[in-house]
Design an enzyme around this catalytic site. Structure first.
Site, PDB file in Angstrom:
ATOM      1  N   TYR A 144       0.862  -1.184   0.000  1.00  0.00           N
ATOM      2  CA  TYR A 144       0.000   0.000   0.000  1.00  0.00           C
ATOM      3  C   TYR A 144       0.897   1.233   0.000  1.00  0.00           C
ATOM      4  CZ  TYR A 144      -3.482   3.407   1.711  1.00  0.00           C
ATOM      5  OH  TYR A 144      -4.306   4.504   1.852  1.00  0.00           O
ATOM      6  N   ASP A 239       9.275   2.672  -0.689  1.00  0.00           N
ATOM      7  CA  ASP A 239       8.258   3.340   0.124  1.00  0.00           C
ATOM      8  C   ASP A 239       8.579   3.026   1.585  1.00  0.00           C
ATOM      9  OD1 ASP A 239       4.597   3.192   0.380  1.00  0.00           O
ATOM     10  OD2 ASP A 239       6.147   4.042   1.682  1.00  0.00           O
ATOM     11  N   LYS A 267       4.694   9.093   8.697  1.00  0.00           N
ATOM     12  CA  LYS A 267       4.626   8.542  10.048  1.00  0.00           C
ATOM     13  C   LYS A 267       5.712   9.085  10.983  1.00  0.00           C
ATOM     14  CE  LYS A 267       2.390   4.494   8.049  1.00  0.00           C
ATOM     15  NZ  LYS A 267       1.013   4.490   8.547  1.00  0.00           N
TER      16      LYS A 267
HETATM   17  P1  KE4 Z   1      -0.695   8.195   4.633  1.00  0.00           P
HETATM   18  O1  KE4 Z   1      -1.203   8.914   3.420  1.00  0.00           O
HETATM   19  O2  KE4 Z   1      -1.790   7.384   5.306  1.00  0.00           O
HETATM   20  O3  KE4 Z   1       0.061   9.080   5.604  1.00  0.00           O
HETATM   21  O4  KE4 Z   1       0.421   7.140   4.125  1.00  0.00           O
HETATM   22  C1  KE4 Z   1       0.069   6.202   3.152  1.00  0.00           C
HETATM   23  C2  KE4 Z   1       1.017   5.020   3.247  1.00  0.00           C
HETATM   24  C3  KE4 Z   1       2.045   4.905   2.325  1.00  0.00           C
HETATM   25  N1  KE4 Z   1       2.922   3.886   2.375  1.00  0.00           N
HETATM   26  C4  KE4 Z   1       2.821   2.937   3.337  1.00  0.00           C
HETATM   27  C5  KE4 Z   1       3.822   1.815   3.358  1.00  0.00           C
HETATM   28  C6  KE4 Z   1       1.793   3.004   4.309  1.00  0.00           C
HETATM   29  O5  KE4 Z   1       1.705   2.024   5.257  1.00  0.00           O
HETATM   30  C7  KE4 Z   1       0.879   4.064   4.271  1.00  0.00           C
HETATM   31  C8  KE4 Z   1      -0.268   4.190   5.276  1.00  0.00           C
HETATM   32  N2  KE4 Z   1      -0.401   3.132   6.216  1.00  0.00           N
HETATM   33  C9  KE4 Z   1      -1.720   2.896   6.711  1.00  0.00           C
HETATM   34  C10 KE4 Z   1      -1.665   1.641   7.602  1.00  0.00           C
HETATM   35  N3  KE4 Z   1      -1.590   0.461   6.851  1.00  0.00           N
HETATM   36  C11 KE4 Z   1      -2.262   4.080   7.431  1.00  0.00           C
HETATM   37  C12 KE4 Z   1      -3.525   3.823   8.216  1.00  0.00           C
HETATM   38  C13 KE4 Z   1      -4.714   4.379   7.547  1.00  0.00           C
HETATM   39  O6  KE4 Z   1      -4.867   4.223   6.308  1.00  0.00           O
HETATM   40  O7  KE4 Z   1      -5.514   4.981   8.293  1.00  0.00           O
END
Ligand code: KE4
Length: 428
Positions: A144, A239, A267
């Protein structure tokens, strides 16, 4: 435990916010039941609206590596607030956190701050396309990279064909520029690259995956991707939104000893405030506006409050030589304790762990990609989740997520967690 107030708040929230949440995974859809509404947090603990105290293994999905409301981070935000919160103009603090990040992470010369991991990954792909003049990207099923259109793609008709949208609102035109491969399947990537020589701008991956549970790369997998990218003039994008500054000062590049061309962050880099970033060697980053032609922008990018939280967090991580070992040792201890507790009660499971990222799968075979992660017994996971929650342990409400440990956890917290796992295991 009672969740009466949380359930009442959930009813109100759903009247004015889609699904009552501002990010879908928070709605507990994968595990059932109403989400817990949080009143406050301190260190390793959340306190919900029914005054339940919960040991937190989500930690805002990774950012709170130092623990909630960490004193130095809170003070930095409070002091900075008094000077004004956002100017839309450059500040010295942005340079300081950029210099610190560049000093911690190998193979990057410059970094651009944005407001989320999605924005970082979206921008990194645009930069790779602009730098190479190519349109297509390869991503991996189960990885993701945020909710940008190019990433909301599922495998096309054939494994090697270009993707199809996996969300309404994503156009076929966008999907045709993304091809899906299976994580840890190097031969498949080699075949895709061969079939599309000179057309692939970038391969983007989670170097240690955290969105299928925690899945480490197979031996030789990332090294093989590096070689394929070099052979085809394709950029390798790590990523590191999850792994950056969590698995090591230098993240997965340091841990694996492999150089990416572009690295994305989120994060931890924001210390709990909205920050994403992407970074690369100067030759690539200077393709970005206003130096180069690739456009990318943001009103609140680099805003002083978020920079203060992120800078303070990175500074502590950079200066505390023992924190990564402490985090790793605590996670190892938890790993062993959970395995022993589940095995004692004959619960079939497999646990994946890299550093302070860990996931528990109720699966017979090893979890090495999306397909094997999907074979986990979700009914058992649901019972496991709620059994732990009812005993004061808050893990990710999905079998496809990773737990994130915080330095604020004590071994007493870990023992309490292992005890809750043992009592829950009897019910599985
Ligand atoms: P954000 O746009 O949510 O800050 O980051 C996206 C993203 C990008 N790359 C990786 C590897 C990530 O894990 C994420 C976001 N992680 C999720 C949890 N699996 C955030 C939780 C959510 O979607 O509320």
């Amino acid at each position: 435990m009672i969740y009466k107030r949380s359930s009442e708040l959930f009813v109100e929230a759903k009247k004015v916010i889609p699904g009552g949440v501002n990010s879908p995974v928070r709605a507990f859809k994968a595990v059932g039941g109403d989400p817990v509404f949080i009143k406050k947090a301190q260190g390793a603990y959340l306190y919900d609206e029914d005054d339940n105290k919960l040991i937190d293994y989500i930690n805002s999905w990774g950012p709170m590596i130092l623990g909630h409301a960490q004193e130095d981070v809170v003070n930095a935000i409070v002091e900075r607030t008094k000077l004004g919160t956002s100017f839309g103009a450059p500040t010295e603090l942005e340079t300081k956190i950029a210099e610190l990040a560049v000093s911690m992470v190998p193979h990057i010369d410059k970094i651009r701050f944005v407001n989320s991991g999605t924005e970082a990954c979206m921008s990194a792909v645009r930069l790779a396309r602009g730098f190479t003049g190519r349109d297509k990207i390869i991503k991996f099923a189960g990885c993701y990279h945020g909710h940008s259109d190019s990433f909301l793609i599922q495998a096309g008709s054939g494994a090697m064909t270009f993707g199809t949208p996996n969300s309404p609102g994503v156009t076929k035109g966008t999907a045709q520029d993304t091809v899906l491969a299976d994580y840890n399947n190097l031969d498949q990537v080699a075949e895709i690259m061969g079939n599309n020589h000179g057309e692939i701008a970038a391969i983007i991956l989670e170097p240690i995956a955290g969105n299928m549970g925690c899945i480490p790369p197979a031996a030789g997998f990332v090294e093989g991707l590096r070689a394929l990218c070099d052979e085809h003039g394709t950029l390798l994008i790590f990523d590191e939104v999850m792994t950056g500054f969590r698995l090591a000062r230098g993240g997965a590049q340091e841990l694996l000893g492999i150089q990416a061309d572009i690295v994305t962050f989120g994060k931890v880099i924001g210390g709990g405030l909205p920050v994403g970033a992407f970074a690369a060697r100067q030759e690539i980053m200077d393709h970005l506006a206003p130096v180069g032609p690739v456009y990318q922008a943001g009103t609140l990018s680099g805003n002083p409050l978020a920079m203060a939280a992120g800078y303070t967090t990175l500074k502590i991580l950079n200066e505390d030589g023992a924190i990564y070992k402490r985090l790793h040792d605590k996670t190892e201890y938890l790993h062993k304790g959970i395995a022993a507790a589940l095995s004692k009660h004959g619960v079939e499971h497999t646990i994946n762990q890299v550093g302070s990222m860990i996931s528990v799968h109720f699966a017979r075979e090893a979890v090495v990609d999306f397909g094997s992660a999907a074979k986990g017994d979700n009914a058992t996971f649901k019972k496991f989740f709620h059994g732990l929650l009812s005993r004061g342990v808050y893990i990710a409400p999905s079998a496809y997520e990773t737990w994130f440990l915080t330095d604020a956890l004590t071994y007493d917290d870990l023992d309490k967690t292992i005890g809750a796992v043992e009592r829950t295991a009897k019910e599985l």
